[in-house]
Every structure is written in structure tokens, then in C-alpha cells.
Scaffold this motif. Structure first.
Motif, PDB file in Angstrom:
ATOM      1  N   LEU A  54      -2.627 -10.563  10.948  1.00  0.00           N
ATOM      2  CA  LEU A  54      -3.500  -9.459  10.568  1.00  0.00           C
ATOM      3  C   LEU A  54      -3.921  -9.560   9.102  1.00  0.00           C
ATOM      4  O   LEU A  54      -4.263  -8.552   8.490  1.00  0.00           O
ATOM      5  CB  LEU A  54      -2.774  -8.132  10.816  1.00  0.00           C
ATOM      6  CG  LEU A  54      -2.459  -7.807  12.275  1.00  0.00           C
ATOM      7  CD1 LEU A  54      -1.527  -6.601  12.346  1.00  0.00           C
ATOM      8  CD2 LEU A  54      -3.725  -7.523  13.064  1.00  0.00           C
ATOM      9  N   ILE A  55      -3.906 -10.777   8.567  1.00  0.00           N
ATOM     10  CA  ILE A  55      -4.214 -10.963   7.149  1.00  0.00           C
ATOM     11  C   ILE A  55      -5.595 -10.413   6.810  1.00  0.00           C
ATOM     12  O   ILE A  55      -5.772  -9.676   5.835  1.00  0.00           O
ATOM     13  CB  ILE A  55      -4.117 -12.459   6.763  1.00  0.00           C
ATOM     14  CG1 ILE A  55      -2.651 -12.911   6.758  1.00  0.00           C
ATOM     15  CG2 ILE A  55      -4.746 -12.701   5.394  1.00  0.00           C
ATOM     16  CD1 ILE A  55      -2.459 -14.376   6.459  1.00  0.00           C
ATOM     17  N   ALA A  56      -6.599 -10.772   7.610  1.00  0.00           N
ATOM     18  CA  ALA A  56      -7.983 -10.410   7.280  1.00  0.00           C
ATOM     19  C   ALA A  56      -8.192  -8.897   7.242  1.00  0.00           C
ATOM     20  O   ALA A  56      -8.806  -8.365   6.315  1.00  0.00           O
ATOM     21  CB  ALA A  56      -8.936 -11.054   8.277  1.00  0.00           C
ATOM     22  N   SER A  57      -7.671  -8.196   8.246  1.00  0.00           N
ATOM     23  CA  SER A  57      -7.870  -6.746   8.265  1.00  0.00           C
ATOM     24  C   SER A  57      -6.992  -6.048   7.229  1.00  0.00           C
ATOM     25  O   SER A  57      -7.379  -5.023   6.660  1.00  0.00           O
ATOM     26  CB  SER A  57      -7.580  -6.191   9.665  1.00  0.00           C
ATOM     27  OG  SER A  57      -6.330  -6.625  10.138  1.00  0.00           O
ATOM     28  N   HIS A  58      -5.816  -6.603   6.946  1.00  0.00           N
ATOM     29  CA  HIS A  58      -4.933  -6.007   5.939  1.00  0.00           C
ATOM     30  C   HIS A  58      -5.550  -6.063   4.549  1.00  0.00           C
ATOM     31  O   HIS A  58      -5.426  -5.119   3.766  1.00  0.00           O
ATOM     32  CB  HIS A  58      -3.583  -6.728   5.923  1.00  0.00           C
ATOM     33  CG  HIS A  58      -2.593  -6.159   6.892  1.00  0.00           C
ATOM     34  ND1 HIS A  58      -2.756  -6.238   8.243  1.00  0.00           N
ATOM     35  CD2 HIS A  58      -1.431  -5.501   6.698  1.00  0.00           C
ATOM     36  CE1 HIS A  58      -1.734  -5.659   8.850  1.00  0.00           C
ATOM     37  NE2 HIS A  58      -0.916  -5.201   7.931  1.00  0.00           N
ATOM     38  N   LYS A  59      -6.211  -7.176   4.223  1.00  0.00           N
ATOM     39  CA  LYS A  59      -6.702  -7.314   2.847  1.00  0.00           C
ATOM     40  C   LYS A  59      -7.780  -6.278   2.541  1.00  0.00           C
ATOM     41  O   LYS A  59      -7.894  -5.829   1.395  1.00  0.00           O
ATOM     42  CB  LYS A  59      -7.216  -8.729   2.598  1.00  0.00           C
ATOM     43  CG  LYS A  59      -8.456  -9.145   3.361  1.00  0.00           C
ATOM     44  CD  LYS A  59      -8.744 -10.612   3.096  1.00  0.00           C
ATOM     45  CE  LYS A  59      -9.968 -11.122   3.818  1.00  0.00           C
ATOM     46  NZ  LYS A  59     -10.150 -12.572   3.656  1.00  0.00           N
ATOM     47  N   LEU A  60      -8.547  -5.865   3.541  1.00  0.00           N
ATOM     48  CA  LEU A  60      -9.569  -4.847   3.322  1.00  0.00           C
ATOM     49  C   LEU A  60      -8.948  -3.462   3.200  1.00  0.00           C
ATOM     50  O   LEU A  60      -9.353  -2.656   2.351  1.00  0.00           O
ATOM     51  CB  LEU A  60     -10.586  -4.867   4.466  1.00  0.00           C
ATOM     52  CG  LEU A  60     -11.418  -6.148   4.598  1.00  0.00           C
ATOM     53  CD1 LEU A  60     -12.353  -6.059   5.794  1.00  0.00           C
ATOM     54  CD2 LEU A  60     -12.213  -6.424   3.335  1.00  0.00           C
ATOM     55  N   MET A  61      -7.944  -3.168   4.026  1.00  0.00           N
ATOM     56  CA  MET A  61      -7.302  -1.860   3.973  1.00  0.00           C
ATOM     57  C   MET A  61      -6.514  -1.683   2.669  1.00  0.00           C
ATOM     58  O   MET A  61      -6.499  -0.596   2.068  1.00  0.00           O
ATOM     59  CB  MET A  61      -6.373  -1.688   5.174  1.00  0.00           C
ATOM     60  CG  MET A  61      -5.882  -0.270   5.357  1.00  0.00           C
ATOM     61  SD  MET A  61      -7.232   0.864   5.755  1.00  0.00           S
ATOM     62  CE  MET A  61      -6.395   2.437   5.670  1.00  0.00           C
ATOM     63  N   ILE A  62      -5.870  -2.755   2.215  1.00  0.00           N
ATOM     64  CA  ILE A  62      -5.137  -2.683   0.955  1.00  0.00           C
ATOM     65  C   ILE A  62      -6.103  -2.466  -0.205  1.00  0.00           C
ATOM     66  O   ILE A  62      -5.811  -1.719  -1.147  1.00  0.00           O
ATOM     67  CB  ILE A  62      -4.291  -3.962   0.754  1.00  0.00           C
ATOM     68  CG1 ILE A  62      -3.141  -3.986   1.778  1.00  0.00           C
ATOM     69  CG2 ILE A  62      -3.740  -4.032  -0.663  1.00  0.00           C
ATOM     70  CD1 ILE A  62      -2.417  -5.305   1.859  1.00  0.00           C
ATOM     71  N   ALA A  63      -7.272  -3.112  -0.132  1.00  0.00           N
ATOM     72  CA  ALA A  63      -8.299  -2.891  -1.160  1.00  0.00           C
ATOM     73  C   ALA A  63      -8.704  -1.425  -1.209  1.00  0.00           C
ATOM     74  O   ALA A  63      -8.854  -0.843  -2.291  1.00  0.00           O
ATOM     75  CB  ALA A  63      -9.515  -3.772  -0.873  1.00  0.00           C
ATOM     76  N   LYS A  64      -8.839  -0.812  -0.041  1.00  0.00           N
ATOM     77  CA  LYS A  64      -9.195   0.607   0.011  1.00  0.00           C
ATOM     78  C   LYS A  64      -8.122   1.460  -0.663  1.00  0.00           C
ATOM     79  O   LYS A  64      -8.434   2.363  -1.459  1.00  0.00           O
ATOM     80  CB  LYS A  64      -9.373   1.043   1.471  1.00  0.00           C
ATOM     81  CG  LYS A  64      -9.671   2.529   1.624  1.00  0.00           C
ATOM     82  CD  LYS A  64      -9.713   2.946   3.076  1.00  0.00           C
ATOM     83  CE  LYS A  64      -9.906   4.455   3.204  1.00  0.00           C
ATOM     84  NZ  LYS A  64      -9.923   4.914   4.598  1.00  0.00           N
ATOM     85  N   GLU A  65      -6.864   1.165  -0.374  1.00  0.00           N
ATOM     86  CA  GLU A  65      -5.764   1.943  -0.959  1.00  0.00           C
ATOM     87  C   GLU A  65      -5.736   1.809  -2.479  1.00  0.00           C
ATOM     88  O   GLU A  65      -5.505   2.788  -3.204  1.00  0.00           O
ATOM     89  CB  GLU A  65      -4.439   1.483  -0.352  1.00  0.00           C
ATOM     90  CG  GLU A  65      -4.302   1.828   1.134  1.00  0.00           C
ATOM     91  CD  GLU A  65      -3.061   1.218   1.762  1.00  0.00           C
ATOM     92  OE1 GLU A  65      -2.333   0.493   1.044  1.00  0.00           O
ATOM     93  OE2 GLU A  65      -2.824   1.447   2.963  1.00  0.00           O
ATOM     94  N   LEU A  66      -5.985   0.601  -2.980  1.00  0.00           N
ATOM     95  CA  LEU A  66      -5.991   0.388  -4.431  1.00  0.00           C
ATOM     96  C   LEU A  66      -7.144   1.132  -5.093  1.00  0.00           C
ATOM     97  O   LEU A  66      -6.973   1.762  -6.143  1.00  0.00           O
ATOM     98  CB  LEU A  66      -6.082  -1.115  -4.728  1.00  0.00           C
ATOM     99  CG  LEU A  66      -4.855  -1.957  -4.361  1.00  0.00           C
ATOM    100  CD1 LEU A  66      -5.154  -3.435  -4.541  1.00  0.00           C
ATOM    101  CD2 LEU A  66      -3.643  -1.560  -5.202  1.00  0.00           C
TER     102      LEU A  66
END
Length: 288
Positions: free
Chosen positions: A85-97
Motif C-alpha cells: 500500500l506504499i502508493a496510497s499511503h504516501k498520499l494520505m501521509i502527505a495530507k496528514e502533514l
């Protein structure tokens, strides 16, 4: 608060194959450049234990947060199973930051920092909300975008400013993910609507995607290539993990060389070039 304190450089990894090794090599380049504002998000405990034992800054993504990530249209395909789930995680983590008021710099674990990119990024973020890397070689993906524009946007390195426009963009990407097989297609499909002309090789390219001010980073800054070069600020290598690790080792050794070592390496390269020229001359004489 300084720019570096208000900015997070991050990557995402899992325990599949040699991904943890690649993540450790990625962190090694950052440590070499005295960059401390980074973190690696681990999707599983295997990768977290590997990095934690080696003193790498890392954080385990909890099972609760994983339920928030939308799967891709073809998440069950072998290609996506390998990446997890690397690809979808990197976008969600960006949102949180971004929602925490921090600028987000994402880099794949095979995008190695040869030099500190923060001063240049700080300068660009004064007038832009989003910085994107591009791929220009003939096999750039998706091919349709490469054919029309002369390049593709690479999801392996991007920068988002902590602004309302940046948050709106990342929310749009997360909403669109389930319609695509991967985030690369999703991102290129979105920006293709706003990129009105081909980007000239080596030139800067800025445009507006709705209210989002976008800058496409030059190849001199971040480059997607299989050559172990030290000329770029960020070297995003291509190929299997084993080859990426070997290329990272070569680049790290070059960066760590002193003046005398560089002279010896250049002398050896010139000697090998002369030997190849002599061999070619002999071949031509034998054929003639």
C-alpha cells in the motif's frame, strides 16, 4: 520556526524483498548531508524492526490508519501486491502533514539525496504550492502522456506546500485513486488537463492547475536514470532493487571520495578509454 523545522522529508516502505535495505540506504544519504527532518513510514512490523534496529528514524503505520486508505482499482494485481500500500499511503501521509501545517517532501526509497535540496525547495515554495519531478526517457510511464507532452510526471518525488491549495489537491488525488490502477496514472491524468504544451528539455515549466501553482523540477535537480551519477541534487535510480542498491553504493562512494581518490578514479577511467580505443583500432585493422 525555520523552514527545515516546518518541513518533513518522508518515504514509505514495507517488508517485501529487499525494500527495508533500500530504505536504510536512502536514510544513509540524508544523514550524510546532515538532514535530520526525515522519517520513514513502515507499513508492516518487519520493515519497522529492520530499520529500528539500525537506528533509522522510522514510524510504524498502525492498522487503524490503514483502513483509511482507499485501494486502487487494480489493488489485487501482482504489481500492486508487490508494492503493498506504499502508493496510497504516501498520499494520505502527505495530507496528514499538510493539515498539521508542515510542508511535505516525499521521495521513493530509491531517490537518493546527493546534496541538500532544502535551500532550493524553500526558494521555489515562496511562489509555488506544488513541485513535481518529471521523467523524460522514451520508456516513461504512462506512455500516452509521454507521447503527447514529451515527459511524464513522476510520483516518486514531489513537494507540497502547507497551504489550502495543497490540501485541496491531495484530497482530490485521494478521491480519484479508486478509478486508477496506480497513483502515477492518477497524477498524470489530472495534470494533463492543465499542461497545455510540451516542456522543453532542461527548461523550467510552471503552470496553474486550477488554484494550485505548480513547478516542474528540472532534470538537473532530480533525475530518473539508471546511471550512478553525482551531478544531480536528487538521483532517482531505475531498475530492480538489487541494482538500485549497487548503484547507491557506487554513488555514495563517489560522494565520499577525497581529491586524491577522485584523481585516481579519473586516471583509471582515462586508461580504460584508451584501451578501448586501441582495441577498436585493432579490430578495424584486422577487418580491413
Amino acid at each position: 520556526m525555520s523552514f527545515s523545522e516546518n518541513t518533513v522529508i518522508y518515504s514509505v516502505t514495507n517488508g517485501n524483498g529487499r525494500y527495508p535495505e533500500l530504505a536504510a540506504a536512502w536514510a544513509r544519504f540524508l544523514d550524510r548531508n546532515n538532514i535530520n527532518n526525515y522519517i520513514i513510514y513502515c507499513i508492516d512490523k518487519k520493515s519497522f524492526d529492520y530499520l529500528n534496529e539500525r537506528g533509522v528514524r522510522c514510524e510504524l503505520v498502525t492498522k487503524e490508519s490503514q483502513t483509511k486508505y482507499k485501494p486502487f482499482k487494480a489493488q489485487k494485481l501482482k504489481e500492486n501486491e508487490r508494492y503493498g500500500l506504499i502508493a496510497s499511503h504516501k498520499l494520505m501521509i502527505a495530507k496528514e502533514l499538510l493539515e498539521q501545517g508542515k510542508n511535505a517532501i516525499y521521495a521513493d526509497t530509491d531517490a537518493f539525496f546527493c546534496r541538500n535540496p532544502l535551500p532550493h525547495i524553500q526558494e521555489l515554495l515562496e511562489t509555488h504550492d506544488c513541485l513535481l519531478s518529471t521523467v523524460t526517457h522514451p520508456s516513461a510511464y504512462p506512455r500516452e502522456t509521454r507521447r503527447k507532452k514529451g515527459f511524464t510526471v513522476c510520483g516518486g518525488f514531489f513537494v507540497l506546500k502547507a497551504s489550502p491549495h495543497g490540501i485541496n489537491f491531495i484530497n482530490t488525488m485521494l478521491d480519484r485513486l479508486s478509478n486508477y490502477s496506480d497513483e502515477q496514472c492518477c497524477i498524470n491524468s489530472y495534470f494533463s488537463e492543465y499542461m497545455t504544451h510540451r516542456k522543453k528539455k532542461g527548461c523550467a515549466y510552471s503552470f496553474l492547475a486550477g488554484d494550485l501553482s505548480v513547478n516542474l523540477l528540472t532534470q538537473a535537480f532530480v533525475r530518473r536514470t539508471h546511471h550512478p551519477t553525482t551531478k544531480n541534487c536528487v538521483l532517482h535510480v531505475t531498475g530492480p532493487i538489487g541494482k538500485s542498491l549497487r548503484r547507491a553504493s557506487v554513488v555514495y562512494r563517489k560522494l565520499s571520495e577525497g581529491p586524491k581518490q577522485k584523481q585516481r578514479r579519473r586516471r583509471r577511467r582515462r586508461q580504460m578509454q584508451r584501451q578501448r580505443r586501441r582495441q577498436r583500432r585493432r579490430q578495424r585493422q584486422e577487418e580491413g
